[in-house]
Scaffold this motif. Sequence first.
Motif, short mmCIF file in Angstrom:
data_model
loop_
_atom_site.label_atom_id
_atom_site.label_comp_id
_atom_site.label_asym_id
_atom_site.label_seq_id
_atom_site.Cartn_x
_atom_site.Cartn_y
_atom_site.Cartn_z
N ASP A 15 67.39 7.79 87.77
CA ASP A 15 66.01 7.88 88.25
C ASP A 15 65.03 7.50 87.15
OD1 ASP A 15 63.93 8.81 90.21
OD2 ASP A 15 63.59 10.34 88.67
N ASN A 16 65.21 8.03 85.96
CA ASN A 16 64.31 7.71 84.84
C ASN A 16 64.36 6.22 84.51
OD1 ASN A 16 63.29 10.29 84.47
ND2 ASN A 16 64.90 10.86 83.04
N ARG A 19 62.59 4.12 87.24
CA ARG A 19 61.14 4.32 87.23
C ARG A 19 60.47 3.47 86.15
NH1 ARG A 19 59.89 10.34 86.73
NH2 ARG A 19 57.79 9.62 87.03
N ASN A 20 61.23 3.08 85.15
CA ASN A 20 60.70 2.24 84.07
C ASN A 20 60.68 0.79 84.54
OD1 ASN A 20 60.13 0.76 81.80
ND2 ASN A 20 61.74 1.67 80.54
N ARG A 21 59.54 0.34 85.02
CA ARG A 21 59.39 -1.01 85.57
C ARG A 21 59.26 -2.07 84.48
NH1 ARG A 21 60.30 -0.97 91.14
NH2 ARG A 21 58.73 -2.51 91.59
N ARG A 80 66.19 -1.59 90.74
CA ARG A 80 64.87 -0.96 90.61
C ARG A 80 64.58 -0.23 91.92
NH1 ARG A 80 61.23 -6.38 91.09
NH2 ARG A 80 61.66 -6.78 93.29
N TYR A 81 63.52 0.59 91.88
CA TYR A 81 63.02 1.21 93.10
C TYR A 81 62.12 0.21 93.81
CZ TYR A 81 64.56 5.92 91.79
OH TYR A 81 65.31 7.04 91.48
N ASP A 85 56.40 3.99 92.86
CA ASP A 85 55.97 5.38 92.66
C ASP A 85 57.06 6.39 93.02
OD1 ASP A 85 53.42 4.58 91.81
OD2 ASP A 85 52.75 4.41 93.88
N TYR A 86 58.21 5.92 93.49
CA TYR A 86 59.26 6.83 93.94
C TYR A 86 59.95 7.50 92.75
CZ TYR A 86 63.36 8.76 96.13
OH TYR A 86 64.31 9.64 96.55
N SER A 87 60.37 8.74 92.96
CA SER A 87 61.19 9.48 92.01
C SER A 87 61.93 10.58 92.76
CB SER A 87 60.33 10.11 90.91
OG SER A 87 61.14 10.93 90.09
#
Length: 137
Positions: A15-16, A19-21, A80-81, A85-87
Amino acid sequence: MPANKNALIRYKTIDNCLRNRYRRWTLDDLVEACSDALYDMEGITKGVCARTVQMDIQIMRSDKLGYNAPIEVYDKIYYRYADPDYSITEMPLTLDDCKLIKRAIALLDKQGHDESGETARVLTKVQTRLQSLLNFV
């Protein structure tokens, strides 16, 4: 809830990462990040294999744990997500969740409160917060 804390550590690590785009995450990068996190938190030197991380991604994408993570593969190699903004740690409550919480509060209210009144204070806080969420929707 994950079957064990190692799985939870991997899910949070993935997840972390996702979230790092500002970084492109390959499967190998995610495997390395998970292995490093397990070593740092649990002292596990064995690491994880690519298949484990692939299965973790599948579980995170599914409804099994309620994550329904919008994980996508782009350029046939990077993860990637889809929603930046997802987590998994900041999942919003659904309307059904709010209704269930409201019912639980009503049941607790009927049972009475403890002598110190702490339960009443907590229930009032939850009710107020829940009401503000329901008014927002």
